[in-house]
Design a protein around this motif. Structure first.
Motif, PDB file in Angstrom:
ATOM      1  N   ARG A  58      -1.949   1.929   6.227  1.00 13.90           N
ATOM      2  CA  ARG A  58      -3.386   2.072   6.467  1.00 13.90           C
ATOM      3  C   ARG A  58      -3.782   1.406   7.786  1.00 13.90           C
ATOM      4  O   ARG A  58      -3.255   0.370   8.149  1.00 13.90           O
ATOM      5  CB  ARG A  58      -4.177   1.440   5.322  1.00 13.90           C
ATOM      6  N   GLN A  92      -2.522  -1.167  -6.423  1.00  8.00           N
ATOM      7  CA  GLN A  92      -1.888  -1.475  -5.148  1.00  8.00           C
ATOM      8  C   GLN A  92      -2.919  -1.960  -4.133  1.00  8.00           C
ATOM      9  O   GLN A  92      -4.113  -1.668  -4.269  1.00  8.00           O
ATOM     10  CB  GLN A  92      -1.190  -0.237  -4.598  1.00  8.00           C
ATOM     11  N   PRO A  93      -2.489  -2.718  -3.126  1.00  9.31           N
ATOM     12  CA  PRO A  93      -3.405  -3.152  -2.066  1.00  9.31           C
ATOM     13  C   PRO A  93      -3.748  -1.995  -1.143  1.00  9.31           C
ATOM     14  O   PRO A  93      -3.146  -0.918  -1.234  1.00  9.31           O
ATOM     15  CB  PRO A  93      -2.609  -4.241  -1.340  1.00  9.31           C
ATOM     16  N   GLU A  94      -4.688  -2.236  -0.244  1.00  9.18           N
ATOM     17  CA  GLU A  94      -5.151  -1.170   0.642  1.00  9.18           C
ATOM     18  C   GLU A  94      -4.631  -1.310   2.063  1.00  9.18           C
ATOM     19  O   GLU A  94      -4.822  -0.411   2.868  1.00  9.18           O
ATOM     20  CB  GLU A  94      -6.682  -1.143   0.665  1.00  9.18           C
ATOM     21  N   THR A  95      -4.018  -2.426   2.387  1.00  9.77           N
ATOM     22  CA  THR A  95      -3.622  -2.663   3.769  1.00  9.77           C
ATOM     23  C   THR A  95      -2.158  -3.082   3.844  1.00  9.77           C
ATOM     24  O   THR A  95      -1.583  -3.541   2.860  1.00  9.77           O
ATOM     25  CB  THR A  95      -4.485  -3.770   4.398  1.00  9.77           C
ATOM     26  N   ASN A 130      -7.910  -9.795  -4.089  1.00  4.97           N
ATOM     27  CA  ASN A 130      -7.944  -8.339  -3.901  1.00  4.97           C
ATOM     28  C   ASN A 130      -7.305  -7.617  -5.081  1.00  4.97           C
ATOM     29  O   ASN A 130      -7.758  -6.531  -5.473  1.00  4.97           O
ATOM     30  CB  ASN A 130      -7.239  -7.962  -2.604  1.00  4.97           C
ATOM     31  N   ALA A 164       0.830  -1.199   0.000  1.00  2.00           N
ATOM     32  CA  ALA A 164       0.000   0.000   0.000  1.00  2.00           C
ATOM     33  C   ALA A 164       0.868   1.252   0.000  1.00  2.00           C
ATOM     34  O   ALA A 164       2.004   1.251   0.485  1.00  2.00           O
ATOM     35  CB  ALA A 164      -0.915   0.005   1.227  1.00  2.00           C
ATOM     36  N   ASN A 165       0.338   2.326  -0.543  1.00  2.00           N
ATOM     37  CA  ASN A 165       1.044   3.600  -0.569  1.00  2.00           C
ATOM     38  C   ASN A 165       0.778   4.324   0.752  1.00  2.00           C
ATOM     39  O   ASN A 165      -0.083   5.183   0.861  1.00  2.00           O
ATOM     40  CB  ASN A 165       0.564   4.447  -1.747  1.00  2.00           C
ATOM     41  N   ALA A 171      -9.119  -4.836  -7.408  1.00  2.00           N
ATOM     42  CA  ALA A 171      -8.514  -3.514  -7.598  1.00  2.00           C
ATOM     43  C   ALA A 171      -8.246  -3.238  -9.075  1.00  2.00           C
ATOM     44  O   ALA A 171      -8.451  -2.115  -9.556  1.00  2.00           O
ATOM     45  CB  ALA A 171      -7.216  -3.419  -6.800  1.00  2.00           C
TER      46      ALA A 171
END
Length: 352
Positions: free
Chosen positions: A255, A311-314, A331, A251-252, A335
């Motif tokens: 989170r 990109q993933p969120e976590t 995921n 993730a960027n 995305a």
């Protein structure tokens, strides 16, 4: 529109790139060139062979085993790596060189750099090299020479035809660059030949590109190791493409809840390093895009690059770096589909 994929590999999270590639194939999104680092090199090879990436990466037995991460940590991953127990024992009983100092003698035996031994066969590397060289899609991957601190690029003939042979920025220090090109980082060398040189893809080059620090530093193939330690995403060279899909396994930013314990801090550290490295390679693209949009740059040899980030969120999680998980793959599919729809793309079945 010229399209490139930039796949970033990371142990236990290669399913992210696999989910993207399978979704791109389902939506009919075909790249002109793909750059890959670390484990994504083999994922790309399997994709080019038309294999089921989810089935290739994710073991159903390990998914059902709640201790799979710990089991892999202790006993290795069949066909990929094994623990270096025998090597550690041989090192422990070897006559010590006390010139290194008593602390280093003990540390080298009790906490050695070599934790695992790669066990992929020579046939595996040969097949991957043949696949990457045999495709009409451009392929580029990297390795890292830790002694010189430089990276090397490897590519097939299709990639050589696609990558620009000239830099947009004028070369004002050519003579000086030629004298020191061998000591310069390939991304920043002023010499065009040094920056654009693509070495041939060979089985030995792929072996080096998959050599982890956990394998130790004494038997590096060709003196090189996994290029992700130097540059996790190969994007700087893609300024000649109209759209670049940057497929990042992390993730960027962090989170959710901030790290609260030692394990979460250890997860945070590589995520920070990889994220900072990624931002460094895309900053030039984003800056030129802004200058073109503002009308500051009007020269036609500069072009706007549509950088699409998948990109993933976590956060990854400290205990998720050894075993590929189905949820990472799923995921990534979600995305990617959302991003394709946002770009106005339509699946071939829906279009029909």
């Amino acid at each position: 529109m010229r399209v490139a994929f930039a796949l970033a590999g990371l142990g236990g999270l290669n399913a992210h790139g696999a989910g993207f590639l399978d979704t791109a194939r389902a939506w009919g999104v075909a790249p002109d060139l793909v750059t890959a680092t670390s484990g994504q090199i083999l994922v790309l090879s399997a994709w080019l062979q038309g294999l089921d990436l989810r089935q290739q990466l994710i073991s159903a037995d390990r998914l059902r085993d709640q201790t799979s991460q710990l089991r892999t940590l202790m006993f290795g991953y069949p066909g990929v790596f094994r623990p270096a127990y025998a090597e550690a024992l041989a090192r422990f009983v070897a006559w010590p060189d006390w010139r290194d100092g008593p602390f280093n003698v003990l540390a080298d035996r009790l906490l050695p750099a070599q934790q695992y031994v790669p066990v992929r066969s020579e046939a595996d590397f040969a097949q991957a090299a043949a696949t990457l060289n045999g495709t009409s899609i451009g392929v580029v991957f990297n390795t890292y020479d830790p002694e010189s601190g430089t990276g090397l690029l490897y590519g097939n003939d299709a990639a050589r035809a696609l990558l620009p042979s000239e830099k947009s920025i004028a070369n004002t220090h050519a003579a000086q660059a030629r004298q020191s090109a061998a000591k310069r980082d390939l991304r920043y060398a002023s010499d065009v030949a040094a920056e654009r040189a693509l070495h041939p893809i060979t089985p030995e080059a792929i072996k080096a590109a998959l050599w982890l620090s956990l394998y130790g530093f004494t038997r590096l193939p060709q003196g090189q190791m996994d290029g992700a330690y130097h540059r996790a995403s190969i994007i700087s060279e893609l300024h000649g493409f109209d759209r670049v899909f940057a497929v990042r396994p992390l993730a960027n930013g962090w989170r959710g809840e901030t790290p609260q314990n030692w394990f979460e801090v250890q997860d945070w550290t590589p995520e920070l390093w990889f994220s900072v490295g990624y931002k460094a390679v895309v900053v030039a693209h984003k800056r030129i895009n802004d200058l073109i949009a503002a009308g500051v740059i009007t020269d036609p040899k500069y072009r706007r690059v549509d950088l699409v980030e998948i990109q993933p969120e976590t956060p990854a999680g400290y205990f998720n770096y050894f075993v590929e998980r189905g949820e990472v793959y799923e995921n990534a599919v979600i995305a990617t589909e959302l991003k394709f729809a946002e770009l106005g793309m339509v699946r071939p079945t829906e279009q029909a």
